[in-house]
Structure formats: structure tokens, C-alpha cells
Scaffold this motif. Structure first.
Motif, PDB file in Angstrom:
ATOM      1  N   LYS A  97       0.927  -1.244   0.117  1.00 26.81           N
ATOM      2  CA  LYS A  97       0.154  -0.048  -0.171  1.00 26.81           C
ATOM      3  C   LYS A  97       0.855   1.375  -0.051  1.00 26.81           C
ATOM      4  O   LYS A  97       0.523   2.294  -0.618  1.00 26.81           O
ATOM      5  CB  LYS A  97      -0.757  -0.022   1.221  1.00 26.81           C
ATOM      6  N   ASN A  98       1.939   1.270   0.784  1.00 27.21           N
ATOM      7  CA  ASN A  98       2.972   2.340   0.685  1.00 27.21           C
ATOM      8  C   ASN A  98       3.253   2.671  -0.896  1.00 27.21           C
ATOM      9  O   ASN A  98       3.418   3.888  -1.219  1.00 27.21           O
ATOM     10  CB  ASN A  98       3.925   2.190   1.457  1.00 27.21           C
ATOM     11  N   LEU A  99       3.711   1.391  -1.672  1.00 23.67           N
ATOM     12  CA  LEU A  99       3.922   1.704  -2.878  1.00 23.67           C
ATOM     13  C   LEU A  99       2.914   2.499  -3.689  1.00 23.67           C
ATOM     14  O   LEU A  99       3.010   3.299  -4.567  1.00 23.67           O
ATOM     15  CB  LEU A  99       4.556   0.425  -3.664  1.00 23.67           C
ATOM     16  N   LEU A 100       1.717   1.800  -3.534  1.00 29.88           N
ATOM     17  CA  LEU A 100       0.592   2.314  -4.337  1.00 29.88           C
ATOM     18  C   LEU A 100       0.391   3.887  -3.901  1.00 29.88           C
ATOM     19  O   LEU A 100       0.213   4.599  -4.926  1.00 29.88           O
ATOM     20  CB  LEU A 100      -0.688   1.496  -3.864  1.00 29.88           C
ATOM     21  N   SER A 101       0.550   4.172  -2.568  1.00 23.42           N
ATOM     22  CA  SER A 101       0.098   5.762  -2.279  1.00 23.42           C
ATOM     23  C   SER A 101       1.269   6.661  -2.745  1.00 23.42           C
ATOM     24  O   SER A 101       0.877   7.652  -3.248  1.00 23.42           O
ATOM     25  CB  SER A 101       0.008   5.872  -0.920  1.00 23.42           C
ATOM     26  N   VAL A 102       2.389   6.207  -2.895  1.00 25.80           N
ATOM     27  CA  VAL A 102       3.520   7.140  -3.231  1.00 25.80           C
ATOM     28  C   VAL A 102       3.398   7.413  -4.815  1.00 25.80           C
ATOM     29  O   VAL A 102       3.593   8.399  -5.342  1.00 25.80           O
ATOM     30  CB  VAL A 102       4.834   6.733  -2.864  1.00 25.80           C
ATOM     31  N   LYS A 139       1.513  -8.562  -8.718  1.00 24.08           N
ATOM     32  CA  LYS A 139       1.181  -7.992  -7.123  1.00 24.08           C
ATOM     33  C   LYS A 139       0.974  -6.561  -7.176  1.00 24.08           C
ATOM     34  O   LYS A 139       0.231  -6.056  -6.329  1.00 24.08           O
ATOM     35  CB  LYS A 139       2.639  -8.395  -6.515  1.00 24.08           C
ATOM     36  N   ASN A 140       1.708  -5.694  -7.990  1.00 19.56           N
ATOM     37  CA  ASN A 140       1.632  -3.973  -7.851  1.00 19.56           C
ATOM     38  C   ASN A 140       0.971  -3.548  -9.128  1.00 19.56           C
ATOM     39  O   ASN A 140       1.518  -2.549  -9.676  1.00 19.56           O
ATOM     40  CB  ASN A 140       3.036  -3.753  -7.646  1.00 19.56           C
ATOM     41  N   ASN A 141       0.136  -4.189  -9.785  1.00 13.26           N
ATOM     42  CA  ASN A 141      -0.297  -3.644 -11.313  1.00 13.26           C
ATOM     43  C   ASN A 141      -0.984  -2.191 -10.995  1.00 13.26           C
ATOM     44  O   ASN A 141      -0.922  -1.345 -11.841  1.00 13.26           O
ATOM     45  CB  ASN A 141      -1.175  -4.748 -11.860  1.00 13.26           C
ATOM     46  N   GLU A 142      -1.730  -2.058  -9.976  1.00 17.79           N
ATOM     47  CA  GLU A 142      -2.322  -0.525  -9.671  1.00 17.79           C
ATOM     48  C   GLU A 142      -1.179   0.566  -9.489  1.00 17.79           C
ATOM     49  O   GLU A 142      -1.364   1.453 -10.058  1.00 17.79           O
ATOM     50  CB  GLU A 142      -3.435  -0.651  -8.501  1.00 17.79           C
ATOM     51  N   ASN A 192      -7.832  -5.133 -16.261  1.00 18.80           N
ATOM     52  CA  ASN A 192      -7.017  -3.988 -15.690  1.00 18.80           C
ATOM     53  C   ASN A 192      -5.543  -3.716 -16.048  1.00 18.80           C
ATOM     54  O   ASN A 192      -5.272  -2.389 -16.295  1.00 18.80           O
ATOM     55  CB  ASN A 192      -6.734  -4.367 -13.878  1.00 18.80           C
ATOM     56  N   LEU A 193      -5.039  -4.605 -16.674  1.00 17.02           N
ATOM     57  CA  LEU A 193      -3.737  -4.343 -17.365  1.00 17.02           C
ATOM     58  C   LEU A 193      -3.836  -3.760 -18.654  1.00 17.02           C
ATOM     59  O   LEU A 193      -2.896  -3.045 -19.191  1.00 17.02           O
ATOM     60  CB  LEU A 193      -2.978  -5.690 -17.530  1.00 17.02           C
ATOM     61  N   GLY A 194      -5.102  -3.735 -18.928  1.00 19.81           N
ATOM     62  CA  GLY A 194      -5.432  -2.737 -20.481  1.00 19.81           C
ATOM     63  C   GLY A 194      -5.161  -1.439 -20.100  1.00 19.81           C
ATOM     64  O   GLY A 194      -4.731  -0.601 -20.945  1.00 19.81           O
ATOM     65  N   HIS A 195      -5.610  -0.817 -18.786  1.00 21.46           N
ATOM     66  CA  HIS A 195      -5.359   0.388 -18.445  1.00 21.46           C
ATOM     67  C   HIS A 195      -3.749   0.796 -18.454  1.00 21.46           C
ATOM     68  O   HIS A 195      -3.404   2.073 -18.833  1.00 21.46           O
ATOM     69  CB  HIS A 195      -5.973   0.748 -16.994  1.00 21.46           C
TER      70      HIS A 195
END
Length: 571
Positions: A97-102, A139-142, A192-195
Motif C-alpha cells: 500500500k505504501n508503494l501504491l500511495s507514493v 502483485k503491484n499492477n495498480e 486491469n492491465l489494459g489501463h
């Protein structure tokens, strides 16, 4: 509380460095919450201190305390400060979540183009490229989506764009695309990976503007991966649009065009997209432009495209669709401003598609067997004739001249059931409008078609009846080899008939042919042969050269002697 925290396996040296160098800066950050400039300065010092103490990444034993302090400052809501914070947090190799938020934070900063200058000076790009290079796609696609979005925004800046190329972004992006392409449609992450792929291909499109990047794209096998992505994402209009834009840009360069032509499945992909998105004009026009580039100078590409099932039918269907749109637009134009004498300077959207469609047909018609097949295809010829019927050269010069050029190419083929020859008189009547225009390019193109069609008696009679031969004689003054060649072709075919030879005496025809022989003969043997054949036809059965060629006799003798001398010297 900060001073009391301890860490297992922390060396004495690390502990001392933390208390002496890092902790004072953290205290400073906690005290200066209202002064953005001081906070930014403190962040710069913190990054330098962490780097010098070898505490970046996961090596720092007290990173949780550090990150907690930094994340509190994100709420200050200052882009310059958030940029400094994002750089440190990313350098600490956060995950989950830290990676996503940054990454979301970086996306927010980069979205505002006013921040381009501070981004250039703070090396955020390095941190984001490192995320792309190292983080797990599944794991971190978003997080990767926001990271890629931030990079896409950066690629809109010329300085950052060049920096990306120098830092190896092309290779990283293609590796990421390869990973995405390996995930199949039944996978839960496929959609999701299409985005992510949209952001990635948009970035590649911007990179395609840089010469060094273009070379890297050719050498790194980008064509193959882009074709795979196109094949897998035919339902995703955005992905298709960006990949087609990449191909459209790069196919203008010979080396990339050759690499794309060698990718045999690209033709079927382009045809599938054209059939699926027939009315999506921006996509259609780029695909047709690509096909025009592929078939411009490559016989193998012409063959491969023509052999694909339904290739010509797809072009015809598109032609009919956009011809109808153009007719409606033309009708609307006349209803709204029919009294205006001026026409739009540039082709309309529908006209542009038609121009590029005809270019593909013109390119295909250069291939001997394909050209012969198209010449016999009544539906193809009918469409080209339709353009000459409903459009004047003043309406859209490029469209009308392109149609005339393609008819000229097809008129070269003397095949059984030729649709061109079957309608040659009607075509001649349509070309007469072009001859009568004030457009020199249009006049020349019309004369070229008459050069092929004048091999037939009906057309020769039409040329005499409508005094078209006078245009041909006048064009001999053009001082242009190609123009003279076309004009001379018409005159040669006319002089085959004994009853029409006297026409060369009009408008000083003989003198102009001699002038062309003088000006172009020594350097252009094909044109010289054409002129000599015309003069030979004209002078057949004549007993006196002087009575035949009149005042031009002496000049003609000098020229012929000179040219014969050149032939002798060549021998």
C-alpha cells in the motif's frame, strides 16, 4: 519517542549516524510544518544524508519511523514538497500500500504540467523507472498503473522525453509490454492491465518523436510486441489507437517500415481493425496511412496485403462509407454557404480518408499482376470514376488528382474485360473537366491518362474533336521532362494515323518537339526515343526534309547527328 526506538541487528556505527545526521533533520521536519521552503530544504538534506549513510532502500533499520514522518507531511498539500517526499519514499523501496500511495502522489504531481521544471531538477524520473524495472506486475499492477501514468505525463515534456531515452526507458517499456502480453484473456488481471497498456503505449507514442528512440524501437523488436498487443486488445479502442499512432508515426521512416512489412500478421490485424472500427475516422485514417507507406515501395508488401482475404473488399467498403459521408458534408456545405465562391483550403476528414484509400490502390496497381486484377475490377474503377464525376479539382485538388493518377496506373494494363478500357470514353469526358481547369498538376495528370488511352481510335477521335492535342503541344513548353514525356505520348499515338499527322504543324508542334529533343535528349534517352518516333511517324513517306520540317530542319539535323555521335562514343 523517536530516540527510544531500537532496531535488531543495527550496528553501533549506524545508530550513531542515525542520531547525529538523520534524527535532527526529522525533528526539523516536524517543527517546520508551515514553512514549505524550509521543509523542501530539509527534505533535500535528508535525501543526501540517507544516501551518504548508505541508508536508502531497505537497508535502514529505522525506516518505519522515517516513513511515518514523511507520510505525515504529504497532507501539507504542496507539490514542490510532495515531489521531495515522493523521491525519498520511492528511494526507500517501499512496497504494498505504501508503494501504491507514493505512486498516486507522483501521478498527481506529474499531471500538472506547471511542475515540469521542478520535476526536471529533482530526478523523480529515475525513481519511477526503477519501479517499472523491479516491481512485480501481478502483485503491484495498480501501483504500476499510476507510476506509468506519471511517466506518460512526463513524456509530454521535451527535456524529460530525451532524458527517458538516455536512461533506457524504451527497453524497460518493451519488457513491461512483453510481461503484459504474456497474461492471457482468461486471467483476472487481463482487463486491469489494459489501463496500464494505454499509459505505456501513449508514452511510446511520445518517445517515437525522438530520433534516437526510433532507432531503439527498430532494433529492439518493438514491432512484434506491438502487434501481439494489438491482436490481444482489438476491443480496447484506446490501446488500438495508441499502437496505430505509433505505427503511423514510425512507418514514415524506411527502416521501420521495412521491419513492419516483414511482420506478416500486421496486414490481417489492420484489416480486422478497419472492419471492426469502420466509422472511427481517426483510427481508420491512420491505418490507411500505414498501409499506404507499407505498399509505397515494397512489392512483397503489396502481394501480402492483396492476398489477405477480403483486403480489396474492405477498401471498397471504406470507400463507400466515407464517400457517402463526404457527399452529405458537401450537401450541408452548399446548403449553409452555397453562395460562397471559396472552398475549404484543406481536405475534410472524409476527403482525407478517401485520398489515403486511393493512395493504397495506386500503390497496389504498380504491381504487375495486382494492377491487372484491379484494372479488371469494375467496382474499384467505378469508385475512381465516381470521384471524377462528383468532385472538381477546385473542391479538393488532392483527391481528384489521386483518382486520375490511379486510373492512369490501371489504364496501363491491357487485360481482358478491363474496366478502365470498358469505360474509356466516359473517363475521357471526366478528364476533360480536369484539362479545362486552372490547375496545372491536374492538367498534367489528365494528359498522362490520355497518353495511355490514346492508343485506341475512339480516344484519338475524341482528342481531335475536343482539341485536346493543343493542350499536349502546349505542355511541350513546360521545360519539365515528365510533363514533356506525357504530352509526347499523346502526340506519338495521334501520328500513328496518317490523317492526323498534319496536326503537328499547328501551334508550332514540330518546333516544340525539336526544342524538347535539344533540351532533354542528351540526358533522357527514353524521352528522346519518344520524340524521334513521333517525328518519324510524322515524316513517313515524305520526300523532302525541308518541306516536312520547315525552319526546324537544320536544328533537327544537328541534334540527330550529335546524338548519333554520342551513341557511337558509348559503343
Amino acid at each position: 519517542g523517536l530516540e527510544d526506538e531500537t532496531r535488531i541487528n543495527e550496528s553501533e556505527e549506524e545508530e550513531i549516524y542515525w542520531h547525529l545526521k538523520i534524527l535532527p533533520i526529522l525533528h526539523e521536519l516536524e517543527k517546520e510544518e508551515d514553512n514549505i521552503e524550509d521543509l523542501c530544504l530539509a527534505c533535500t538534506k535528508l535525501y543526501q544524508a540517507l544516501n551518504e549513510g548508505n541508508m536508502l532502500g531497505k537497508r535502514c533499520k529505522r525506516r518505519r519511523v522515517l516513513l511515518k514522518t514523511l507520510y505525515k507531511l504529504v497532507d501539507v498539500n504542496s507539490d514542490p514538497l510532495c515531489l521531495k517526499l515522493a523521491k525519498i519514499i520511492l528511494a526507500m523501496k517501499v512496497d504494498g500500500k505504501n508503494l501504491l500511495s507514493v505512486c498516486k502522489l507522483a501521478f498527481k504531481i506529474c499531471r500538472n504540467e506547471k511542475n515540469d521544471y521542478i520535476i526536471q531538477n529533482d530526478r523523480l524520473l529515475d525513481c519511477l523507472l526503477e519501479v517499472l524495472r523491479t516491481e512485480d506486475l501481478q502483485k503491484n499492477n495498480e501501483a504500476l498503473l499510476y507510476c506509468m501514468g506519471a511517466i506518460k505525463f512526463m513524456s509530454g515534456n521535451a527535456v524529460l522525453l530525451n532524458e527517458m531515452v538516455n536512461k533506457g526507458a524504451i527497453e524497460m517499456l518493451l519488457q513491461l509490454m512483453k510481461q503484459i502480453n504474456n497474461i492471457k484473456e482468461n486471467d483476472t488481471n487481463f482487463s486491469n492491465l489494459g489501463h496500464l497498456l494505454v499509459q505505456l503505449t501513449a508514452t511510446l507514442r511520445n518517445l517515437a518523436e525522438v530520433p534516437q528512440a526510433r532507432r531503439q524501437l527498430i532494433c529492439s523488436g518493438a514491432v512484434s510486441e506491438l502487434c501481439v498487443a494489438l491482436e490481444q486488445r482489438t476491443n480496447d479502442k484506446d490501446v488500438c489507437a495508441y499502437i496505430v499512432r505509433i505505427f503511423s508515426k514510425l512507418s514514415s521512416y524506411n527502416d521501420f517500415c521495412a521491419a513492419l512489412a516483414d511482420c506478416s500478421r500486421c496486414y490481417i490485424l489492420f484489416l480486422a481493425l478497419l472492419n471492426k472500427h469502420q466509422k472511427q475516422q481517426d483510427l481508420v485514417i491512420r491505418i490507411i496511412f500505414i498501409l499506404g507507406n507499407l505498399t509505397a515501395n515494397n512489392n512483397q508488401a503489396r502481394e501480402q496485403f492483396f492476398k489477405e482475404k477480403g483486403s480489396v473488399n474492405t477498401l471498397i467498403s471504406l470507400f463507400q462509407t466515407y464517400h457517402e459521408l463526404d457527399l452529405n458534408a458537401q450537401k450541408l456545405y452548399h446548403e449553409r454557404g452555397g453562395k460562397e465562391k471559396t472552398h475549404p483550403k484543406h481536405p475534410s476528414a472524409a476527403e482525407d480518408v478517401l485520398i489515403k484509400l486511393i493512395r493504397v490502390l495506386a500503390n497496389l496497381s504498380i504491381h504487375p499482376s495486382i494492377g491487372a486484377a484491379l484494372a479488371a475490377a469494375h467496382c474499384v474503377v467505378e469508385l475512381l470514376v465516381t470521384v471524377l464525376e462528383y468532385k472538381s479539382v477546385d473542391d479538393c485538388e488532392e483527391l481528384v488528382i489521386s483518382a486520375a493518377t490511379t486510373i492512369n496506373n490501371l489504364s496501363y494494363y491491357k487485360v481482358k474485360d478491363s474496366a478502365v478500357l470498358g469505360r474509356k470514353l466516359h473517363i475521357a469526358e471526366m478528364l476533360l473537366k480536369l484539362l479545362m481547369s486552372n490547375n496545372m498538376d491536374g492538367v498534367v495528370e489528365a494528359v498522362r491518362v490520355f497518353g495511355n488511352l490514346s492508343q485506341y481510335h475512339e480516344i484519338c477521335d475524341f482528342i481531335i474533336q475536343k482539341k485536346i492535342y493543343k493542350f499536349a503541344i502546349a505542355l511541350l513548353d513546360a521545360k519539365n521532362q515528365d510533363v514533356c514525356f506525357s504530352a509526347c505520348g499523346v502526340l506519338l499515338n495521334l501520328t500513328v494515323d496518317k490523317n492526323k499527322r498534319a496536326l503537328l504543324m499547328e501551334e508550332r508542334g514540330i518546333g516544340k518537339l525539336v526544342d524538347c529533343l535539344r533540351d532533354f535528349g542528351p540526358a533522357d534517352w527514353q524521352l528522346a526515343c519518344l520524340i524521334c518516333k513521333t517525328l518519324w511517324n510524322y515524316s513517313e513517306n515524305v520526300t523532302s526534309a525541308a518541306s516536312c520540317f520547315g525552319e526546324d530542319t537544320d536544328m533537327l539535323l544537328v541534334l540527330l547527328t550529335s546524338l548519333l555521335g554520342e551513341i557511337h562514343n558509348l559503343g
